[in-house]
Design a protein around this motif. Structure first.
Motif, PDB file in Angstrom:
ATOM      1  N   LEU A  75       0.836  -1.210   0.000  1.00 30.86           N
ATOM      2  CA  LEU A  75       0.000   0.000   0.000  1.00 30.86           C
ATOM      3  C   LEU A  75       0.868   1.257   0.000  1.00 30.86           C
ATOM      4  O   LEU A  75       0.583   2.219  -0.713  1.00 30.86           O
ATOM      5  N   ILE A  76       1.923   1.240   0.777  1.00 37.50           N
ATOM      6  CA  ILE A  76       2.858   2.370   0.810  1.00 37.50           C
ATOM      7  C   ILE A  76       3.483   2.560  -0.568  1.00 37.50           C
ATOM      8  O   ILE A  76       3.515   3.664  -1.106  1.00 37.50           O
ATOM      9  N   ASP A  77       3.979   1.465  -1.163  1.00 43.18           N
ATOM     10  CA  ASP A  77       4.626   1.528  -2.480  1.00 43.18           C
ATOM     11  C   ASP A  77       3.675   2.044  -3.552  1.00 43.18           C
ATOM     12  O   ASP A  77       4.085   2.764  -4.466  1.00 43.18           O
ATOM     13  N   ALA A  78       2.397   1.659  -3.463  1.00 44.10           N
ATOM     14  CA  ALA A  78       1.408   2.040  -4.470  1.00 44.10           C
ATOM     15  C   ALA A  78       0.819   3.423  -4.225  1.00 44.10           C
ATOM     16  O   ALA A  78       0.025   3.909  -5.021  1.00 44.10           O
ATOM     17  N   GLY A  79       1.185   4.054  -3.116  1.00 39.47           N
ATOM     18  CA  GLY A  79       0.667   5.387  -2.825  1.00 39.47           C
ATOM     19  C   GLY A  79      -0.797   5.393  -2.427  1.00 39.47           C
ATOM     20  O   GLY A  79      -1.496   6.384  -2.626  1.00 39.47           O
ATOM     21  N   ILE A  80      -1.261   4.293  -1.854  1.00 40.97           N
ATOM     22  CA  ILE A  80      -2.664   4.175  -1.457  1.00 40.97           C
ATOM     23  C   ILE A  80      -2.780   4.525   0.032  1.00 40.97           C
ATOM     24  O   ILE A  80      -2.181   3.865   0.878  1.00 40.97           O
ATOM     25  N   ARG A  81      -3.548   5.574   0.313  1.00 36.73           N
ATOM     26  CA  ARG A  81      -3.717   6.015   1.694  1.00 36.73           C
ATOM     27  C   ARG A  81      -4.553   5.010   2.479  1.00 36.73           C
ATOM     28  O   ARG A  81      -5.552   4.516   1.971  1.00 36.73           O
ATOM     29  N   PHE A  82      -4.118   4.708   3.711  1.00 39.51           N
ATOM     30  CA  PHE A  82      -4.791   3.699   4.516  1.00 39.51           C
ATOM     31  C   PHE A  82      -4.602   3.975   5.992  1.00 39.51           C
ATOM     32  O   PHE A  82      -3.715   4.729   6.399  1.00 39.51           O
ATOM     33  N   THR A  83      -5.466   3.356   6.783  1.00 38.38           N
ATOM     34  CA  THR A  83      -5.283   3.296   8.226  1.00 38.38           C
ATOM     35  C   THR A  83      -5.244   1.817   8.593  1.00 38.38           C
ATOM     36  O   THR A  83      -5.667   0.966   7.810  1.00 38.38           O
ATOM     37  N   THR A  84      -4.730   1.529   9.787  1.00 37.88           N
ATOM     38  CA  THR A  84      -4.657   0.139  10.245  1.00 37.88           C
ATOM     39  C   THR A  84      -5.445  -0.003  11.546  1.00 37.88           C
ATOM     40  O   THR A  84      -5.827   0.989  12.168  1.00 37.88           O
ATOM     41  N   ASP A  85      -5.650  -1.239  11.946  1.00 33.22           N
ATOM     42  CA  ASP A  85      -6.352  -1.473  13.217  1.00 33.22           C
ATOM     43  C   ASP A  85      -5.424  -1.298  14.412  1.00 33.22           C
ATOM     44  O   ASP A  85      -5.853  -1.353  15.553  1.00 33.22           O
ATOM     45  N   GLN A  86      -4.161  -1.052  14.139  1.00 30.14           N
ATOM     46  CA  GLN A  86      -3.196  -0.833  15.216  1.00 30.14           C
ATOM     47  C   GLN A  86      -3.568   0.453  15.957  1.00 30.14           C
ATOM     48  O   GLN A  86      -3.674   1.511  15.366  1.00 30.14           O
TER      49      GLN A  86
END
Length: 174
Positions: A75-86
């Motif tokens: 996701l980081i490499d693809a530039g896709i913004r995300f959140t995690t359950d952490q």
């Protein structure tokens, strides 16, 4: 590629006309003319536009689970913004929430009895179960064309409507 798709791809990449022109080796006036339908979009320009991908995110992987880390890095490499359950970042408590897509991802090394309950927490969930599936999904994320997926439904309908209208005009002209 037509003017509507060119504009939609530029906006999905979150680029100004100047930034877009620089990435393509063109002048910003040329981009403006192409987006307004005043200049032709050459096949080589269309190919260059389709090859553009979002820039990688400016963040480092933080997850300790090796399977989740594979997806996080993709996701980081693809530039896709995300959140995690952490730390409770995702409302659904699933592993990842893709901010611009409204999609959740749950990563499992093996099947667990709570998997069904987990994926029922959100309306759009990708379940990657097993190391081969997780690695496959990571590569698909890394190499896929997610740019048009960021368009709103209204923008996609607008592009489709424009294509239909042009076909009708062409057919009427014959």
């Amino acid at each position: 590629m037509d003017d509507a798709e060119l504009r939609a791809r530029r906006k999905a990449l979150r680029l100004t006309q100047t930034q877009f022109a620089d990435a393509l080796g063109l002048h910003r006036n040329s981009i403006g003319q192409m987006e307004r339908g005043q200049a032709a979009i050459e096949p080589r320009t269309a190919a260059a536009v389709r090859a553009l991908k979002p820039a990688p995110l400016d963040r480092k992987p933080t997850l300790s689970d090796p399977m989740e880390r594979l997806i996080e890095q993709a996701l980081i490499d693809a530039g896709i913004r995300f959140t995690t359950d952490q730390g409770g970042e995702t409302e659904s408590r699933l592993d990842f929430h893709l901010i611009d897509y409204g999609i959740e991802i749950e990563v499992k090394r093996f099947f667990t009895v709570r998997t069904g309950e987990q994926i029922a927490r959100a309306p759009s969930v990708i379940l990657a179960q097993g190391e081969v599936a997780v690695r496959f999904l990571a590569e698909a994320i890394r190499s896929g064309d997610f740019v048009l997926m960021t368009l709103t439904e209204a923008q996609q309908q607008s592009v489709s409507s424009l294509h239909r209208a042009r076909r009708e005009l062409y057919t009427d002209a014959l």
